[in-house]
Structures are given as C-alpha cells and as structure tokens.
Design a protein around this motif. Structure first.
Motif, PDB file in Angstrom:
ATOM      1  N   ASN A 140     -27.938  77.017 -33.687  1.00 13.38           N
ATOM      2  CA  ASN A 140     -29.190  77.263 -32.990  1.00 13.38           C
ATOM      3  C   ASN A 140     -29.755  78.566 -33.548  1.00 13.38           C
ATOM      4  OD1 ASN A 140     -31.266  77.503 -31.239  1.00 13.38           O
ATOM      5  ND2 ASN A 140     -30.010  78.316 -29.565  1.00 13.38           N
ATOM      6  N   ARG A 187     -32.225  81.404 -34.421  1.00 15.86           N
ATOM      7  CA  ARG A 187     -33.443  82.089 -34.021  1.00 15.86           C
ATOM      8  C   ARG A 187     -33.753  83.075 -35.127  1.00 15.86           C
ATOM      9  NH1 ARG A 187     -33.754  85.510 -29.329  1.00 15.86           N
ATOM     10  NH2 ARG A 187     -31.503  85.285 -29.095  1.00 15.86           N
ATOM     11  N   THR A 188     -34.695  82.703 -35.937  1.00 14.87           N
ATOM     12  CA  THR A 188     -35.035  83.619 -37.003  1.00 14.87           C
ATOM     13  C   THR A 188     -35.985  84.628 -36.421  1.00 14.87           C
ATOM     14  OG1 THR A 188     -35.129  81.607 -38.248  1.00 14.87           O
ATOM     15  CG2 THR A 188     -35.616  83.635 -39.415  1.00 14.87           C
ATOM     16  N   LEU A 189     -35.567  85.839 -36.471  1.00 14.73           N
ATOM     17  CA  LEU A 189     -36.407  86.863 -35.870  1.00 14.73           C
ATOM     18  C   LEU A 189     -37.543  87.232 -36.811  1.00 14.73           C
ATOM     19  CD1 LEU A 189     -33.663  89.101 -34.356  1.00 14.73           C
ATOM     20  CD2 LEU A 189     -35.194  87.564 -33.158  1.00 14.73           C
ATOM     21  N   PHE A 190     -38.610  87.678 -36.252  1.00 14.25           N
ATOM     22  CA  PHE A 190     -39.739  88.297 -36.979  1.00 14.25           C
ATOM     23  C   PHE A 190     -40.512  87.310 -37.845  1.00 14.25           C
ATOM     24  CE2 PHE A 190     -36.120  91.431 -37.379  1.00 14.25           C
ATOM     25  CZ  PHE A 190     -36.236  91.832 -36.077  1.00 14.25           C
ATOM     26  N   ASN A 191     -39.871  86.289 -38.301  1.00 13.86           N
ATOM     27  CA  ASN A 191     -40.557  85.397 -39.235  1.00 13.86           C
ATOM     28  C   ASN A 191     -40.041  84.014 -38.917  1.00 13.86           C
ATOM     29  OD1 ASN A 191     -41.769  84.178 -41.361  1.00 13.86           O
ATOM     30  ND2 ASN A 191     -40.680  85.312 -42.956  1.00 13.86           N
ATOM     31  N   GLY A 216     -37.718  95.793 -51.490  1.00 17.51           N
ATOM     32  CA  GLY A 216     -37.097  94.931 -50.504  1.00 17.51           C
ATOM     33  C   GLY A 216     -37.687  93.535 -50.499  1.00 17.51           C
ATOM     34  N   TYR A 249     -42.944  96.355 -42.611  1.00 18.24           N
ATOM     35  CA  TYR A 249     -42.378  95.150 -42.018  1.00 18.24           C
ATOM     36  C   TYR A 249     -42.320  95.285 -40.514  1.00 18.24           C
ATOM     37  CZ  TYR A 249     -41.356  92.892 -46.415  1.00 18.24           C
ATOM     38  OH  TYR A 249     -41.500  92.267 -47.622  1.00 18.24           O
ATOM     39  N   LEU A 283     -44.257  92.443 -38.689  1.00 24.97           N
ATOM     40  CA  LEU A 283     -43.420  91.371 -38.179  1.00 24.97           C
ATOM     41  C   LEU A 283     -42.617  91.728 -36.940  1.00 24.97           C
ATOM     42  CD1 LEU A 283     -42.126  90.048 -41.598  1.00 24.97           C
ATOM     43  CD2 LEU A 283     -44.088  89.275 -40.294  1.00 24.97           C
ATOM     44  N   GLU A 293     -41.858  97.016 -33.265  1.00 24.63           N
ATOM     45  CA  GLU A 293     -41.179  97.994 -32.438  1.00 24.63           C
ATOM     46  C   GLU A 293     -41.878  99.342 -32.463  1.00 24.63           C
ATOM     47  OE1 GLU A 293     -36.848  98.525 -31.085  1.00 24.63           O
ATOM     48  OE2 GLU A 293     -37.003  98.538 -33.262  1.00 24.63           O
ATOM     49  N   GLN A 349     -25.643  90.968 -25.958  1.00 29.85           N
ATOM     50  CA  GLN A 349     -26.701  90.419 -26.794  1.00 29.85           C
ATOM     51  C   GLN A 349     -27.812  91.430 -27.037  1.00 29.85           C
ATOM     52  OE1 GLN A 349     -28.280  86.576 -26.233  1.00 29.85           O
ATOM     53  NE2 GLN A 349     -26.383  85.707 -25.403  1.00 29.85           N
ATOM     54  N   GLN A 404     -30.904  94.735 -30.652  1.00 30.10           N
ATOM     55  CA  GLN A 404     -31.431  96.056 -31.005  1.00 30.10           C
ATOM     56  C   GLN A 404     -31.039  96.419 -32.437  1.00 30.10           C
ATOM     57  OE1 GLN A 404     -33.524  97.921 -29.177  1.00 30.10           O
ATOM     58  NE2 GLN A 404     -33.648  99.170 -31.030  1.00 30.10           N
ATOM     59  N   VAL A 416     -30.419  94.368 -34.829  1.00 34.03           N
ATOM     60  CA  VAL A 416     -31.183  93.562 -35.783  1.00 34.03           C
ATOM     61  C   VAL A 416     -32.584  94.150 -35.948  1.00 34.03           C
ATOM     62  CG1 VAL A 416     -32.135  91.290 -36.248  1.00 34.03           C
ATOM     63  CG2 VAL A 416     -29.863  91.488 -35.252  1.00 34.03           C
ATOM     64  N   PHE A 417     -33.151  94.596 -34.811  1.00 34.39           N
ATOM     65  CA  PHE A 417     -34.479  95.214 -34.869  1.00 34.39           C
ATOM     66  C   PHE A 417     -34.475  96.448 -35.753  1.00 34.39           C
ATOM     67  CE2 PHE A 417     -35.824  92.517 -31.458  1.00 34.39           C
ATOM     68  CZ  PHE A 417     -37.194  92.466 -31.590  1.00 34.39           C
ATOM     69  N   ASP A 418     -33.407  97.171 -35.687  1.00 38.26           N
ATOM     70  CA  ASP A 418     -33.330  98.392 -36.496  1.00 38.26           C
ATOM     71  C   ASP A 418     -32.889  98.114 -37.921  1.00 38.26           C
ATOM     72  OD1 ASP A 418     -34.271 100.016 -34.620  1.00 38.26           O
ATOM     73  OD2 ASP A 418     -32.337 100.818 -33.963  1.00 38.26           O
ATOM     74  N   LYS A 419     -32.732  96.861 -38.227  1.00 36.57           N
ATOM     75  CA  LYS A 419     -32.339  96.457 -39.577  1.00 36.57           C
ATOM     76  C   LYS A 419     -30.971  96.964 -39.969  1.00 36.57           C
ATOM     77  CE  LYS A 419     -36.677  95.206 -41.126  1.00 36.57           C
ATOM     78  NZ  LYS A 419     -37.488  94.818 -42.211  1.00 36.57           N
ATOM     79  N   GLU A 420     -30.138  97.187 -38.969  1.00 41.88           N
ATOM     80  CA  GLU A 420     -28.774  97.544 -39.329  1.00 41.88           C
ATOM     81  C   GLU A 420     -27.965  96.283 -39.535  1.00 41.88           C
ATOM     82  OE1 GLU A 420     -27.983 100.111 -36.077  1.00 41.88           O
ATOM     83  OE2 GLU A 420     -29.313 101.609 -36.989  1.00 41.88           O
ATOM     84  N   VAL A 433     -28.256  92.130 -40.425  1.00 45.12           N
ATOM     85  CA  VAL A 433     -29.156  91.093 -40.915  1.00 45.12           C
ATOM     86  C   VAL A 433     -28.885  89.776 -40.191  1.00 45.12           C
ATOM     87  CG1 VAL A 433     -29.838  89.767 -42.939  1.00 45.12           C
ATOM     88  CG2 VAL A 433     -29.330  92.191 -43.164  1.00 45.12           C
ATOM     89  N   VAL A 485     -27.733  82.004 -33.512  1.00 48.65           N
ATOM     90  CA  VAL A 485     -27.808  82.872 -34.681  1.00 48.65           C
ATOM     91  C   VAL A 485     -29.105  83.669 -34.661  1.00 48.65           C
ATOM     92  CG1 VAL A 485     -27.987  82.919 -37.176  1.00 48.65           C
ATOM     93  CG2 VAL A 485     -26.454  81.299 -36.085  1.00 48.65           C
ATOM     94  N   LEU A 486     -29.005  84.945 -34.882  1.00 49.22           N
ATOM     95  CA  LEU A 486     -30.209  85.770 -35.049  1.00 49.22           C
ATOM     96  C   LEU A 486     -30.284  86.166 -36.510  1.00 49.22           C
ATOM     97  CD1 LEU A 486     -29.875  88.296 -32.103  1.00 49.22           C
ATOM     98  CD2 LEU A 486     -31.360  86.297 -32.210  1.00 49.22           C
ATOM     99  N   LEU A 487     -31.422  85.944 -37.099  1.00 51.73           N
ATOM    100  CA  LEU A 487     -31.517  86.252 -38.531  1.00 51.73           C
ATOM    101  C   LEU A 487     -32.769  87.069 -38.804  1.00 51.73           C
ATOM    102  CD1 LEU A 487     -30.304  85.619 -41.351  1.00 51.73           C
ATOM    103  CD2 LEU A 487     -31.870  83.690 -41.447  1.00 51.73           C
ATOM    104  N   ALA A 506     -35.480  87.776 -40.997  1.00 54.52           N
ATOM    105  CA  ALA A 506     -36.018  87.011 -42.126  1.00 54.52           C
ATOM    106  C   ALA A 506     -37.068  87.788 -42.887  1.00 54.52           C
ATOM    107  CB  ALA A 506     -36.597  85.696 -41.640  1.00 54.52           C
ATOM    108  N   THR A 507     -37.083  89.111 -42.729  1.00 53.60           N
ATOM    109  CA  THR A 507     -38.119  89.838 -43.475  1.00 53.60           C
ATOM    110  C   THR A 507     -37.850  89.789 -44.970  1.00 53.60           C
ATOM    111  OG1 THR A 507     -36.930  91.827 -42.872  1.00 53.60           O
ATOM    112  CG2 THR A 507     -38.946  91.377 -41.681  1.00 53.60           C
ATOM    113  N   ALA A 508     -36.595  89.767 -45.326  1.00 51.67           N
ATOM    114  CA  ALA A 508     -36.317  89.555 -46.741  1.00 51.67           C
ATOM    115  C   ALA A 508     -35.976  88.090 -46.897  1.00 51.67           C
ATOM    116  CB  ALA A 508     -35.160  90.423 -47.195  1.00 51.67           C
ATOM    117  N   ALA A 536     -32.515  85.712 -46.603  1.00 49.67           N
ATOM    118  CA  ALA A 536     -32.382  84.943 -45.378  1.00 49.67           C
ATOM    119  C   ALA A 536     -32.063  83.486 -45.706  1.00 49.67           C
ATOM    120  CB  ALA A 536     -33.656  85.046 -44.559  1.00 49.67           C
TER     121      ALA A 536
END
Lengths: 373, 359, 538
Positions: free
Chosen positions: A162, A164-168, A303, A332, A336, A339, B81, B86, B88-92, B94, B117-119, B121-123, B127
C-alpha cells in the motif's frame, strides 16, 4: 555608497544589455531549458524495446507474453524464434531486452519445478539496464503468482504494497524534474551573464573608467550586478509560472519563501560569475570556466538525477560545496512538500544560502584590484 | 597548405600561452570526468530506510533483512508513524515502511497482508527503482514455494559498471562544450579585435583559414580526449573496450570537427564573446539533452525524437557506446560516422557562407 | 593647489616604467610630456592618476600618495584619459549617453550651466550632429574626441591626458586648446598632457622631456629650444660629423660652420638627444624588387564612389585616382569619410555606387579582388595585431599568410625593425607597448610582401618624431625605387608637405584635389600647410 553613481552604472549596463540583444537571451534561455527539459527528461523507463523468444508456445507462456504486452514498461517488438537474431538486434542497439521462455515452461510450472527464464539486457547504460531488469522480474513474478493462484485456486501468502508516495503522488516526472530545473537554470544563466561583465572591461580597456574614478570596489561590483540581478529576478516569476501553469506542478509552500530563497540564490550565482570575472584575464577563460563550474555540477548535484544521499566520495563533498543542493531542497519543499520554515532544515539551508551569498560577495570585493597590473 | 599549418600552429601557440585556459581545459578533461565517474550513481545507493514495526514479529524483521547495502542503509526504527513521516518530510528518510498490528497475522492466515509504504518521490528516478526493488523483494517473499528464477545476462557492461558509463558521458559532454565554445571564441575574438579585416585582405582562401582555425581547436579537444581516455577512463576506471579504439578516435575526431562547426555557426551570428557565451549555452544544452545521454531517445516525446536526429552528439554517444560496450565491428558503425559527418558538413556549409562571404 | 612629484619610480612587474621622476606644477599650469615612444611618459601619468602603485611620493593638494589606495580620496578631483583609441568608451552607448554617464559617475548636477558646457564640448569636438550615434560606430578620431570631452566633463582639478590629440584633426586640436585654456584660467586646473604634436607642446607652460625611463630635461619651450639652437640646418647642408638628416632638416651634435641654419622646433630635441646617445638614423636600403611591376600608369581609379549607412551618406560621389610612384595625402576632419573610403577601396565595405578600377582591373565581385590582394598593403587606424603573440610572431604570421618563405620574412622583418626602430621590442607583446611602437610594426606588416599600392590610414598617429621622420624617409624611398603608389591619411599637416598630391575631404565629399605646389599657388599667403588646411575648414 553613492547611489547616484551606482544608478548611472546600472543604467549604462542595462542599456548595453538591451542593445546587444543579450536581453533576448536573458529571457529565452531559462524558459527554453525549462520547457525542453521539462518535456524531455523521463526518469521512468517506459517502452523498453523487447524481444521475446517463446520456445514453449503454450497457454501459460502466452499468458506471460501478454503480461509484457500489457505493461507500459515494455514495447514488445517481435516474438522471435532465433536467439542469435535477437542478440544481433541488441548488438546493433535496436532492442533493449530479450526474454527467453524455456521449452518446458508450462510443464515445469504445473509440476511446481524450478523454472529458469533467460533475460538479456543491454546494460551499456547501467541504470537503464538495472531498471529494465527489475521490471522484467516484476512482470514475471507477478505473472507467476497470478498463474499459481489460478492453478491452486486459493490465495497465496502475499503481501500487497500500500504505497503512499509522498509529495508526488502521481509519480509525475514533471513534478520531480521541473523544480530541480529551476535550480539549474537560475544557476547557469545569471552566472554566465555575470562572468563576462568585468573581464570584458578588462579586455577592452574600459576598466580604466573604474580605476580612475572615485567609485569604490563595492560600488563597482554593485553597479555591475544590480542590472543582471533585476533582469533575472523577473525570471524567478516567469519560471514559477511555467512550472505551475504549464507543467501543472503543485505549489504547496509559501510563495514568499520561494521568492526570498530564489533571490538569495540569484545573488550566489551572480557572485560565482563575478568571481570568475575577477580572477580570469580573458573572456574565453571566463566562459569556459563558468560553463564547467555551473552546467555540469548544476546537473549532477541538483538532485534531479540522484539524491545527494546516494553519492559517495568526492562528489558527495562537491555536492555539499555547490549551492544548488541547498536551494533545490527549498525548491522541492515549496513546490511539493509545503513544510516551509517549520522545518529546521529549511531554516538552516536558507541561512546557508544567505551566508554563501555574503561570503562570495565579500570575497569578490576583496580580490578585485583597483589598479593597473 | 603552408598557410593552413601556419594558422593551426599559431592558434595552438596562442592556446598554450594562456595558461589559465590550459588549466581549465585540463581540469575539465581530467578531474571533472573523474569526479562524475567516481561519485555519481544513478542506481539507488545508500537509500535511507525507516520503519515502524507494530506487528512485533519475525516476519517484519525477516523482510527488513532483505534491505541490505550498498543499495540501502541499515533500516532505522521509529517509534511512531508521526516520527517517521516527519523524518521523510525532512528528507532524512527516503523510504518509510509501516508494519501495522495485523500484518503478520494476516499473512499467516493467507489473507492479503498490507504493507504501508511512504516514499519520497521528489527524486523520481530513485523512487522508481526503489519501488521496484521493494516490490520484487516483497513478491519474492510472498510465496517461497513457488520458484521462477530469472537468469539475467547484462550484456556489454557485465558489472553494470556505472563509473565507466558516467565518465564516458561526462567526457562526451565536455567534448561538446569545449569544441563549440573554443572555436566560436577563436572566430569572434578576431571580429572583436579587428584582426579579421586584416585576414580578409590576405591572398588566401577563406575556406582554408576557416578550416585551419577549426582544426586547431579540434586538435586541442582531441588531445584532451586522449588524455582523458588514457588517464581517467582507462587509467582510473580500468574500463574495458570491446571495439576498436582507433574507430573511437576517428569518431571523436569527426565529432569534434562537427562541434567546431557548431562553434563556427555561433560565431557567425554572435558579435562578441558575451553573445557567444549565451548562444552556445542555448545551443549546447538541447544538444546534450537530445543526445539520449540522460533519457533514452525512445522514451522522449515523438517530436523530440525527430529533433534528436539533428543532434550530432546522439550519433557520437551511440557510436561510442557501441565501440566501448557492444564491441560493434567497425564496418557496422557507419551510421554513426555518417550521422556525425552529415550534420558537420551542413554546419560548415553554413559557416563558410556566413563567415566567408566577406572574402 | 600644487602638484609635486618627488623621486617617483614605477615598475610594471619587473620592467622599469619610469625612474626617479621629479617635477612640480602650480595651479593653472599646463605641463607637457614629450619624448620618444616607450620613454616612460605613460607610466608617470598612471602613477599620478593613481591607477598604479609607485615608489617615491606624489603630493597633490597637500595629500601625499604612492599607492592606489592612498590616491582614492583624490580620484573625484582627478581626470584621466588613458592612451589608446576609444579605450574608455562603451561601443553600444551613444555619444549623448556617454556624457550623461560620465556626468553621473562624477556626481554632477545636470543644470543649465552643465548643459551649456556640455554643448560647448560637443561643438568643440564636432560631435553635436552625432549625439545619437553609438560610440562603436564613430571614426577613430571622433572616438578620441569623445573620450576627451568625457574626461573634461567634470572639470577635474588635476587633468591627466595621455596623448589626447592622437588622431584628432587640426581644427579640433585648436578648439581643445581653447577649452583647456579656459578651464585652467577659471578653475586653476593643473593639466598634464603628453603629446606627439610639437606645435602643441610649444603652447605649454613647462615641458618635460623623457628619454629611456628618465626625465632628461625640463623647462619652458623657449628654454629647451635654446639648447638645440644652431644645431639645425637645411637638409642639403654637407656634414661629415655624426648627424641625422631628415627630409626637412639636418641635425648635428655641435654647430657647423654652414649658414643655412634653421629655427629649431621642439622636434629637434629628439634628434639631438638621439645623437647625444650615440644613435643615428639607420640608412634605408631597399633591395631591388623581385616581383614584376604592373604595366600602366594609373594604379587606382575610383569614380563616383558612394557609401551609405542607413540615411547617413559617408561618401558621396568621390573620384580619386592614384598614379604609380605617387604619394597621395587624404586629409580632412575626423568623420569626413576618409576611413570609409579606404575601406571601400579594400573591399571591407561593399561599394554602394560608383566604379572602381584597381591595377587596371574593374572590381565588381569579391573574386576580382582575390588576385589583387598580393599587391595591396594596408595599415588600419586601429592597428590590428594579435595581442597574444609577440611582435616577431605577428610579423612572421602575416608573412606566412602572404606566402613568403621564412628566410625572406626574417630578413625583411630584421630590416624593417631596424629602419622603423623597433628591434628592441621584437619579443614583446603588443598590449605592453606604447601606441607609437605598435603603429610601427603594423606598417612593417603591410610592407612585408612588397605591395604595389599601400593604403595607410593614419599610420603616424602617436608616433614620435624620429620614427616619423624615418618612416617618411622610407615612404619616399619606396616611391622612388619601387614606384609604389601610396594613399595616406594623416593629421600632421607638416606631413602633407611630403605628399605629391593632397585631396581634402569634408562630410563625405571631395572639396579639393591638387598638388602641393598647386595649393601653395592658390594660397600664396600661407606659411605652411596647416594654414591652407584651416582656410578650407574654417
């Protein structure tokens, strides 16, 4: 600082830029790069040219082929009989992947025996090769488990993802690439313009006006950079509009943050150009140097192609030295993630950008010499 | 012919005198290529993984075992969670995995167990590949009783050696940039300094001067290529070459000449070095991009695919890949030679007309 | 307000620019710097303007400085015009924009008085009609005048001009002096001016004579002239002692017993000083020409040549013909269309209307010119040399382009280097050298291939007296021995006298065309050609 003098210089620079038609380039180049690359760069490998050799010609093997045909990742070119023919096609770069289904595919499948499927991948471009390989794997495993489910008529032990691709969410390439491109464009275009501003005067001799005038070094630099700064500031908005309206990239953060960070970044790229202009003696060196220090690192360390976290060794350091990484993080975020300043990292990066700009400017006025050599 | 060589010699001397330029060009051909080759990976590597395990069981840990180096960093456990997202938001992080309470039970009971799964996907490229790694791991895991094995042969670049590929791509991009810019500036400088007027009054053939000037820059670029290939591509990265090295040199030579042709074209339009800088970037970026170096040509927009036929770099890159990796026999390389040569000839015709019309 | 220069030495990297210079200037004084090319005038000028560091000390208005930093507070009151054509101008800005720009960077208020002064300067420079033209499109002389008025604009208290009148026509030079006079009277400005025009030097309050990186003499014009009195004689005076014989004068070290004494001009200082240093002018030896000559008498015949740039008519129906063995002087104010005309002859500008015959061949297509290129030599106003190659390499390169073998080329380069006096500079790069020296090897490069016609666009601008004398000697030799036809433009009216025929141009049209004798016959009252020239243009 004598504002009137700076103003006079600014007006002069502006009219030179307009008259030499550089103004066209100032606005054409960023837009062109954004549109062309935004359309063109595809990270997802789709439509890999596939050749399938089916030695089995059975019901199940056709089922497998069907899975390939229906996958957007593959374009099945032909079903061939001969391995040598297929390999030849790969050698001539006419196909990317060859899948070989063995003779006893169905039989073995039905008996639950181990099956070997041969795959030949063109790995000249390693990443593309690996990606294709894992796609093939995915399709085959997927097909196999579907077949098995049907055969056993029961659910297998499965794990569904399941995701959930974040941001995009849609995994759109545009969303992933366009913000990065803004970072790239705003590095290259201003730097190249600024790189020639001082060295050009050195080569022509007009630098004498500065040597002999009461203009201070800081004023001179300001006068040189302000026009380019203003001209490119407009690009910040133009690029924003392209991204959000044309490429439909979402914008989730604060526009103010975007704007402030972009202006800071602009100062940095202008300063890079200016520094080059100060240290070089001829225009050609300035051009080549600027191209080398902006385009290539801009691409590699933005990036867009790979996250900095995946880099190793020297390029990891180089990525941290170049300002692109910090700005792109903020980009980004505003496009996207959204924050904004709530994230400490963003605050920190914004601070780095500001520091970077100040540092380069200071360095520039330190090493600029106001005398004949 | 004597005039031709005099011009060539002069341009070379000029180049060598400008030590700044020599340094910059050397740097580009060696360090830049080395850095790109040694550090840039397009496959996922060191992907940071975080997880929240509420299932409290062996299955989740077993699954996590599959995420190993060098692709993934050791997974980091998070308490909640919120903490994970958080990060993932901070990009620590992926990739974030959430095993909920029912995960193991569902799996054991033959129900569909769901893995959240949280991914980030900015790169996107990372991804995609990370995701397909993940699904393969999970699929493999799903029913171990069932076995299909893929026997993959990675052709041409057996170890999928990325260094080699990146270094070559970088080398080709640098070749493009330098051959275009150096040549354009050589011509425009004469315009700017007024020496062109004097050249026009010399009883010499315009074409031979144009060719000689381009040729001198081609020599510089060729020396750069040889140094780069020798020290970096073969030396530092120990790249195997499957085809004929000589064929590569010929192709590179033709390509550098075509690049110089682009420079000539730029010089014909530009009035000063300032404009050369802007114009060459505007021309070079699409060139590099349309070559297929970053995106496979077949994955581009159809109209971009057509446009890419005009990019000489496309033929050069495909040709180089064929020589280095595919080991294509020399005779079968003719499309690439023809492509580079064709585009180059057209550019020179334009250049002769535009710059030489004054004669 | 006073300027004191105390024991000033300037080094460019390791090369000596000027050593131990000492002089003083009082309020309102005009000080002239004269001397051979490369004697150190520019170095001292740069040090005084505060653009290069020096040893010793310079005191201006009670402020002592020796580095650029120390000079900084004074810069608002110093005006510098560096040597070189259009060096301070921006090609893409118009004349008017330049004036506004320079006014703004000096923080001038643009009130009525300023506007009036600006108009005055524009009129002086003859640029009022070209206010909207971009500097890049001005002629060399006009660029020079624009640079000059830009420097004068803020009425600096210390005006430092490095060869401001090089390439400037006689009329504008007179105007310039009027303005300088006025400024120094009303504002007490100190002016330091280097010049190659000795008539100008004569108007200065004090003259500094430079030679070999030193100031060797200073004083008023009269004082200096006294030192060379009775050392100048008519050129045909016999002399066995060390002497220098030019087309006009014979210079000696000690008085002769001859009666044909001439009143010395400041130029005599150069020659006598050269003699004191044991130098003489090398005799000009021309080898016999190897190429077969062109049969026929008229080498160039232009009929009704017209050139337009947009609405501006640069040349209107100009007829000029040039015969074998003739030196034709093309004279006129800056912007009269002399350079345009020469460029049309050379094919650097396409001819809009009219007919041109070169060496008996009608020129219609560029192909027609190709065969003639070997017979034509050209020196441009902005001498065009490759800045990153040494003088020797430049010359060898051009020789090779012309298809000369390297032995012939080396031999000729050596000879011209001697005759035109630049042997010491063969290994230097052109940008390091003074204008006058650069001009000399531009000329050498035009002569290397032994052309049949020479087009010389201000070849002597900024060149020092000795080199000019030598140069004309050479031209005369070329004319007599090789029967070369020479078309030359110049702003030294004294040089017009060496021409066989003179064409005067004004605003793109030919207004007079006669032999020198013819001109003098028409203007019997004139004492020299400058007066005749002014008759036509006043």
């Amino acid at each position: 600082m004598k504002l009137s003098i700076v103003k006079a210089y600014v007006l002069k620079e502006l009219s030179e830029i307009v008259r030499s038609r550089l103004i066209v380039m100032v606005y054409l180049m960023p837009t062109m790069v954004l549109v062309l690359f935004g359309y063109g760069i595809r990270m997802e490998v789709t439509g890999a040219r596939t050749l399938i050799i089916d030695y089995d010609q059975s019901h199940y093997s056709r089922l497998l082929i069907e899975k390939f045909t229906h996958s957007k990742y593959f374009t099945v070119q032909k079903e061939l009989r001969l391995e040598s023919e297929a390999l030849d096609a790969i050698h001539r770069a006419q196909s990317d992947v060859v899948v070989i289904i063995p003779e006893s595919f169905e039989k073995r499948l039905l008996h639950g025996q181990k099956i070997q499927i041969g795959v030949f991948v063109d790995a000249a471009f390693p990443m593309r090769g690996s990606t294709i390989e894992s796609y093939v794997k995915g399709v085959v495993l997927n097909a196999a488990s579907a077949i098995q489910e049907r055969r056993l008529d029961r659910d297998a032990h499965t794990i569904a993802i399941n995701q959930r691709t974040l941001f995009n969410q849609a995994m759109r390439d545009e969303d992933a690439i366009v913000p990065g491109l803004i970072g790239l464009v705003l590095l290259i275009a201003p730097a190249i313009l600024a790189a020639l501003l001082i060295v050009k005067e050195k080569e022509k001799g007009t630098i004498f006006n500065f040597y002999a005038s009461a203009l201070s070094k800081a004023e001179f630099i300001a006068a040189k950079l302000i026009p380019v700064f203003f001209l490119h500031s407009i690009n910040i908005f133009i690029l924003f509009l392209w991204a959000t309206y044309w490429f439909d990239v979402p914008f989730r953060g604060s526009f103010w943050l975007y704007w402030v960070a972009s202006e800071l970044y602009l100062v940095i790229s202008l300063s890079i150009g200016m520094l080059i202009s100060i240290v070089t003696r001829t225009q050609i060196v300035a051009v080549v140097l600027t191209v080398i220090v902006t385009i290539i690192p801009g691409f590699l360390y933005s990036g867009i192609l790979m996250p900095i976290s995946s880099m190793v060794g020297f390029s990891r350091y180089e990525a941290h030295i170049f300002p692109v990484m910090y700005y792109n993080h903020i980009l980004y975020d505003v496009f996207l993630v959204g924050e904004g300043l709530a994230s400490e990292k963003t605050q920190f990066y914004l601070f780095i950008l500001a520091f970077y700009g100040l540092f380069l400017m200071g360095l520039g006025s330190l090493i600029l010499k106001k005398e004949l050599r | 012919m004597r005039v031709f060589w005099t011009v060539v010699a002069r341009e070379l001397v000029r180049f060598i005198r400008s030590w700044q330029l020599v340094l910059v060009v050397l740097y580009a051909f060696t360090m830049e290529v080395y850095i790109a080759g040694s550090g840039i990976e397009l496959k996922p590597r060191n992907v940071a993984i975080g997880y929240v395990d509420e299932s409290g069981g062996g299955l989740s840990q077993k699954l996590l075992h599959y995420f190993h180096e060098p692709e993934f960093l050791p997974p980091v456990a998070f308490n909640s969670q919120t903490a994970l997202s958080q990060a993932v938001f901070d990009k620590e992080i992926v990739l974030g995995l959430i095993f909920d309470e029912d995960f193991e039970q569902d799996f054991r009971k033959n129900k569909h167990a769901t893995l959240n799964v949280l991914l980030d996907a900015t790169a996107a490229s990372q991804a995609y590949t990370t995701l397909s790694y993940l699904s393969n791991i999970v699929l493999n895991f799903s029913d171990t009783a069932f076995s299909v094995e893929l026997v993959t042969h990675k052709l041409f670049n057996e170890n999928a050696n990325n260094a080699t590929f990146m270094a070559l791509t970088e080398l080709l991009s640098i070749t493009t940039m330098l051959s275009v810019i150096l040549t354009a500036v050589v011509f425009v400088k004469e315009k700017e300094d007024g020496t062109w007027d004097i050249m026009l009054l010399m009883p010499v053939n315009a074409k031979s001067i144009i060719l000689a000037k381009s040729f001198s820059q081609v020599i510089i670029v060729m020396i750069g290529i040889v140094i780069s290939v020798g020290f970096v591509v073969f030396g530092a990265f120990d790249t195997p070459i499957h085809g004929s090295f000589f064929a590569f040199l010929v192709l590179a030579f033709l390509y550098a000449f075509t690049g110089a042709g682009i420079g000539l074209f730029v010089a014909a339009i530009a009035k000063d070095v300032m404009q050369v800088a802007q114009l060459s970037v505007v021309i070079m970026l699409p060139l590099i991009f349309l070559s297929g170096a970053w995106t496979p040509i077949y994955a581009m927009h159809p109209w971009l695919q057509t446009l890419s036929l005009l990019s000489p770099l496309r033929y050069f890159i495909e040709g180089t890949e064929s020589i280095f990796f595919r080991g294509t026999p020399v005779l079968e390389l003719y499309p690439y030679f023809l492509g580079v040569f064709g585009v180059g000839s057209i550019l020179y015709l334009i250049g002769f007309r535009k710059i030489g019309h004054l004669f | 307000m006073r300027l004191e220069v105390r024991d000033v030495s300037v080094f460019h990297k390791n090369r000596l620019g000027i050593a131990h210079a000492n002089f003083e200037a009082n309020e309102g004084e005009i000080i002239g710097f004269i001397g051979a090319d490369g004697a150190g005038k520019s170095s001292l000028i740069h040090a005084i303007a505060g653009v290069i560091a020096c040893q010793g000390e310079i005191v201006f208005d009670h402020h002592t400085y020796r580095s650029c930093k120390e000079a900084e507070p004074l810069k608002a009151r110093i005006g510098l015009m560096p040597q070189g054509i259009g060096l301070v101008l921006y090609d893409l800005l118009t004349v008017d924009e330049h004036l506004r720009f320079f006014a703004d960077i000096h923080d001038l208020r643009r009130d009525d008085a300023f506007e009036a002064y600006k108009m005055r300067l524009l009129q002086m420079a003859g640029l009022e009609k070209f206010k909207d033209r971009q500097a890049g499109k001005l002629s060399g002389g006009m660029m020079q005048k624009l640079s000059l008025i830009c420097t004068l604009l803020h009425r600096p208290k210390l005006l430092v001009l490095d060869e401001p009148t090089t390439g400037v026509d006689p009329l504008s030079r007179i105007e310039l002096w009027e303005i300088l006079e006025e400024i120094r009277r009303s504002e007490g400005t100190i002016c330091l001016i280097s010049t190659a025009y000795m008539q100008e030097a004569a108007k200065m309050d004090k003259i500094l004579l430079f030679d070999e990186q030193k100031i060797i003499a200073q004083g008023t014009s009269a004082e200096l002239l006294k030192t060379v009195e009775s050392l100048c004689y008519d050129p045909d005076t016999p002399c066995v002692e060390p002497c220098i014989r030019t087309l006009q004068t014979l210079y000696t070290l000690s008085p002769l017993e001859a009666t044909s004494t001439q009143t010395p001009t400041l130029e005599a200082l150069f020659f006598v000083n050269a003699l004191r240093n044991g130098k003489t002018m090398p005799p000009i030896v021309l080898s016999d020409k190897k190429k077969s000559d062109f049969e026929g008498d008229v080498l160039m015949d232009a009929k009704g040549l017209t050139k337009r740039f947009g609405t501006f008519v640069a040349n209107d129906n100009v007829d000029i013909c040039l015969k074998k063995g003739e030196i034709l002087g093309l004279l006129g104010a800056n912007g009269a269309g002399k350079t345009t005309f020469i460029k049309m002859l050379l094919g650097l500008y396409p001819i809009d209307r009219g007919e041109l015959r070169l060496l008996g061949k009608t020129i219609e297509t560029p192909q027609d010119r190709q065969a003639l290129k070997a017979s034509i030599g050209y020196v441009s106003q902005h001498f065009a040399l490759y800045n990153d190659m040494s003088v020797q390499e430049n010359l060898l390169y051009f020789a090779s382009m012309r298809g000369l073998s390297s032995e012939t080329a080396n031999e000729r380069i050596k000879r011209y280097a001697q005759e035109l006096g630049f042997e010491n500079y063969l290994n230097a790069l052109p940008p390091e050298l003074p204008l006058g020296i650069n001009q000399r090897f531009s000329l050498a490069s035009a002569l290397l291939h032994e052309p049949v016609i020479l087009f010389l666009d201000e070849p002597t601008s900024g060149v020092d007296a000795i080199a000019r004398a030598q140069f004309w000697e050479l031209l005369k030799c070329l004319k007599e021995k090789w029967k070369i036809a020479i078309l030359i433009t110049t702003h030294y009216m004294s040089e017009a006298e060496f021409c066989d025929r003179v064409v005067l141009m004004r605003q793109g049209t030919k207004i007079a065309d006669d032999t020198i004798e013819g001109f003098y016959a028409k203007h019997p009252k004139a004492r020299n050609f400058e007066e005749i020239f002014l008759e036509y243009f006043r």
